[in-house]
Scaffold this motif. Sequence first.
Motif, PDB file in Angstrom:
ATOM      1  N   TYR A   1      71.379 -58.282  19.491  1.00  0.00           N
ATOM      2  CA  TYR A   1      72.424 -57.588  19.083  1.00  0.00           C
ATOM      3  C   TYR A   1      73.657 -58.534  18.539  1.00  0.00           C
ATOM      4  N   ASN A   2      74.076 -58.439  17.291  1.00  0.00           N
ATOM      5  CA  ASN A   2      75.352 -58.843  16.799  1.00  0.00           C
ATOM      6  C   ASN A   2      76.301 -57.920  16.612  1.00  0.00           C
ATOM      7  N   LYS A   3      77.605 -57.944  16.821  1.00  0.00           N
ATOM      8  CA  LYS A   3      78.598 -56.872  16.116  1.00  0.00           C
ATOM      9  C   LYS A   3      78.433 -56.949  14.686  1.00  0.00           C
ATOM     10  N   VAL A   4      78.515 -57.952  13.750  1.00  0.00           N
ATOM     11  CA  VAL A   4      78.313 -57.705  12.530  1.00  0.00           C
ATOM     12  C   VAL A   4      77.111 -58.478  11.823  1.00  0.00           C
ATOM     13  N   ALA A   5      76.707 -57.595  10.655  1.00  0.00           N
ATOM     14  CA  ALA A   5      75.637 -57.949   9.799  1.00  0.00           C
ATOM     15  C   ALA A   5      76.279 -58.405   8.569  1.00  0.00           C
ATOM     16  N   VAL A   6      75.785 -59.509   7.985  1.00  0.00           N
ATOM     17  CA  VAL A   6      76.516 -59.973   6.561  1.00  0.00           C
ATOM     18  C   VAL A   6      75.329 -59.765   5.658  1.00  0.00           C
ATOM     19  N   VAL A   7      75.370 -58.851   4.700  1.00  0.00           N
ATOM     20  CA  VAL A   7      74.326 -58.606   3.728  1.00  0.00           C
ATOM     21  C   VAL A   7      74.632 -59.277   2.385  1.00  0.00           C
ATOM     22  N   LEU A   8      73.697 -60.302   2.084  1.00  0.00           N
ATOM     23  CA  LEU A   8      73.614 -61.084   0.854  1.00  0.00           C
ATOM     24  C   LEU A   8      73.527 -60.349  -0.341  1.00  0.00           C
TER      25      LEU A   8
ATOM     26  N   LEU B   1      67.091 -54.947 -12.357  1.00  0.00           N
ATOM     27  CA  LEU B   1      66.393 -56.219 -13.359  1.00  0.00           C
ATOM     28  C   LEU B   1      66.980 -55.885 -14.688  1.00  0.00           C
ATOM     29  N   ILE B   2      66.889 -57.154 -15.394  1.00  0.00           N
ATOM     30  CA  ILE B   2      67.321 -57.113 -16.733  1.00  0.00           C
ATOM     31  C   ILE B   2      66.463 -56.010 -17.391  1.00  0.00           C
ATOM     32  N   SER B   3      65.339 -55.745 -17.005  1.00  0.00           N
ATOM     33  CA  SER B   3      64.403 -54.479 -17.545  1.00  0.00           C
ATOM     34  C   SER B   3      64.890 -53.302 -17.423  1.00  0.00           C
ATOM     35  N   GLY B   4      65.861 -53.118 -16.488  1.00  0.00           N
ATOM     36  CA  GLY B   4      66.157 -51.699 -16.108  1.00  0.00           C
ATOM     37  C   GLY B   4      65.595 -51.270 -14.847  1.00  0.00           C
ATOM     38  N   GLY B   5      64.280 -51.998 -14.433  1.00  0.00           N
ATOM     39  CA  GLY B   5      63.876 -51.358 -13.191  1.00  0.00           C
ATOM     40  C   GLY B   5      64.637 -51.762 -11.908  1.00  0.00           C
ATOM     41  N   LEU B   6      64.344 -51.083 -10.882  1.00  0.00           N
ATOM     42  CA  LEU B   6      65.096 -51.310  -9.526  1.00  0.00           C
ATOM     43  C   LEU B   6      64.671 -52.772  -8.948  1.00  0.00           C
ATOM     44  N   ASN B   7      65.433 -53.349  -8.593  1.00  0.00           N
ATOM     45  CA  ASN B   7      65.382 -54.664  -8.032  1.00  0.00           C
ATOM     46  C   ASN B   7      64.966 -54.525  -6.631  1.00  0.00           C
ATOM     47  N   GLN B   8      63.634 -55.083  -6.205  1.00  0.00           N
ATOM     48  CA  GLN B   8      62.855 -54.840  -5.006  1.00  0.00           C
ATOM     49  C   GLN B   8      63.865 -55.776  -3.856  1.00  0.00           C
ATOM     50  N   TYR B   9      64.341 -56.951  -4.428  1.00  0.00           N
ATOM     51  CA  TYR B   9      65.239 -57.702  -3.548  1.00  0.00           C
ATOM     52  C   TYR B   9      66.350 -57.122  -2.915  1.00  0.00           C
ATOM     53  N   PHE B  10      67.056 -56.042  -3.953  1.00  0.00           N
ATOM     54  CA  PHE B  10      68.393 -55.343  -3.554  1.00  0.00           C
ATOM     55  C   PHE B  10      67.584 -54.177  -2.368  1.00  0.00           C
ATOM     56  N   GLN B  11      66.589 -53.439  -2.875  1.00  0.00           N
ATOM     57  CA  GLN B  11      66.209 -52.261  -2.253  1.00  0.00           C
ATOM     58  C   GLN B  11      65.844 -53.011  -0.754  1.00  0.00           C
ATOM     59  N   ASN B  12      64.862 -53.896  -0.541  1.00  0.00           N
ATOM     60  CA  ASN B  12      64.390 -54.357   0.581  1.00  0.00           C
ATOM     61  C   ASN B  12      65.617 -54.872   1.522  1.00  0.00           C
ATOM     62  N   ARG B  13      66.593 -55.301   1.043  1.00  0.00           N
ATOM     63  CA  ARG B  13      67.845 -55.775   1.762  1.00  0.00           C
ATOM     64  C   ARG B  13      68.660 -54.626   2.553  1.00  0.00           C
TER      65      ARG B  13
ATOM     66  N   ASP C   1      77.772 -69.453  14.547  1.00  0.00           N
ATOM     67  CA  ASP C   1      76.364 -69.092  15.371  1.00  0.00           C
ATOM     68  C   ASP C   1      75.679 -68.126  14.596  1.00  0.00           C
ATOM     69  N   VAL C   2      74.974 -68.351  13.906  1.00  0.00           N
ATOM     70  CA  VAL C   2      74.293 -67.090  13.157  1.00  0.00           C
ATOM     71  C   VAL C   2      72.686 -67.263  12.926  1.00  0.00           C
ATOM     72  N   ILE C   3      72.196 -65.774  13.152  1.00  0.00           N
ATOM     73  CA  ILE C   3      70.851 -65.857  12.924  1.00  0.00           C
ATOM     74  C   ILE C   3      70.354 -64.691  11.603  1.00  0.00           C
ATOM     75  N   GLY C   4      69.084 -64.524  11.207  1.00  0.00           N
ATOM     76  CA  GLY C   4      68.668 -63.920   9.933  1.00  0.00           C
ATOM     77  C   GLY C   4      67.871 -62.718  10.471  1.00  0.00           C
ATOM     78  N   PHE C   5      67.955 -61.739   9.762  1.00  0.00           N
ATOM     79  CA  PHE C   5      66.996 -60.593   9.799  1.00  0.00           C
ATOM     80  C   PHE C   5      66.341 -60.858   8.426  1.00  0.00           C
ATOM     81  N   ASN C   6      65.043 -60.908   8.214  1.00  0.00           N
ATOM     82  CA  ASN C   6      64.373 -61.049   7.098  1.00  0.00           C
ATOM     83  C   ASN C   6      63.869 -59.673   6.471  1.00  0.00           C
ATOM     84  N   ALA C   7      64.545 -59.337   5.226  1.00  0.00           N
ATOM     85  CA  ALA C   7      64.161 -58.177   4.602  1.00  0.00           C
ATOM     86  C   ALA C   7      62.748 -58.555   3.863  1.00  0.00           C
ATOM     87  N   ARG C   8      62.040 -57.514   3.605  1.00  0.00           N
ATOM     88  CA  ARG C   8      60.685 -57.644   3.084  1.00  0.00           C
ATOM     89  C   ARG C   8      60.587 -58.409   1.635  1.00  0.00           C
ATOM     90  N   ASP C   9      60.137 -59.542   1.480  1.00  0.00           N
ATOM     91  CA  ASP C   9      59.909 -60.369   0.278  1.00  0.00           C
ATOM     92  C   ASP C   9      59.181 -59.420  -1.005  1.00  0.00           C
TER      93      ASP C   9
END
Length: 227
Positions: free
Chosen positions: A59-66, A72-84, A178-186
């Motif tokens: 548990y951490n109080k705060v998450a920072v979402v990058l 995408l440039i093509s107009g499609g949904l960016n899966q990096y964004f969606q997965n985050r 003191d930072v940890i990371g939660f990995n979104a799906r690639d």
Amino acid sequence: MLTRFIQFVTTIFTPRLRRIIRRTVITLSVTLFLLLWLANQVISHERQYTYDNVEKVPYNKVAVVLGTSKYLISGGLNQYFQNRIDATADLWFSGKISQIIVSGDNAHMSYNEPREMRRELLKRGIPARAIYSDYAGFRTLDSILRAHGVFGQTRFTVVSQRFQNERAIYLARHHKLDVIGFNARDVDAYTGFKTRTREIFARLWCLFDVYIWEREPRFMGEQIEVE
């Protein structure tokens, strides 16, 4: 005229000069390869501070979402964004965080990463009072250091794909955070080829930022209290 030019070039590029140029190119190429390899090894070491399973995330109080672009440039949904967004919602509804900072680029009125992330999180049922927007997260370095310098956080969970989390954690721990990371799906290898190729050079640039240029965020601004 063309014949004279060819003769001129041939005169300049003597066999000896060509050997010097060839050796120089080889030396520079090998040096660049070694630097890229070293940067990858150094930053990959931060993998130990990342998590793939939400149940194992401390548990951490705060998450920072990058941030990243929603489309995408093509107009499609960016899966990096969606997965985050998916990963952040998982943290929230699993009780692993209490507040969220969405940090990204707000280059102009029509491009606003934090606004898009906030909208998507609200759609998932996360309350507005729990979401803070950082509109000056132009780079990973800006997002991480502003989380401390502007939002007052010294301990938090960063949310992105693993490759960016590793780099973000390296920057954070270099600055005693003191930072940890939660990995979104690639994403799949084909879709993510350009991003992963860019990441190879971003890791070397990260080390330059830390040890040579000692860069700071482009903007800091007034303190924002995360309640």
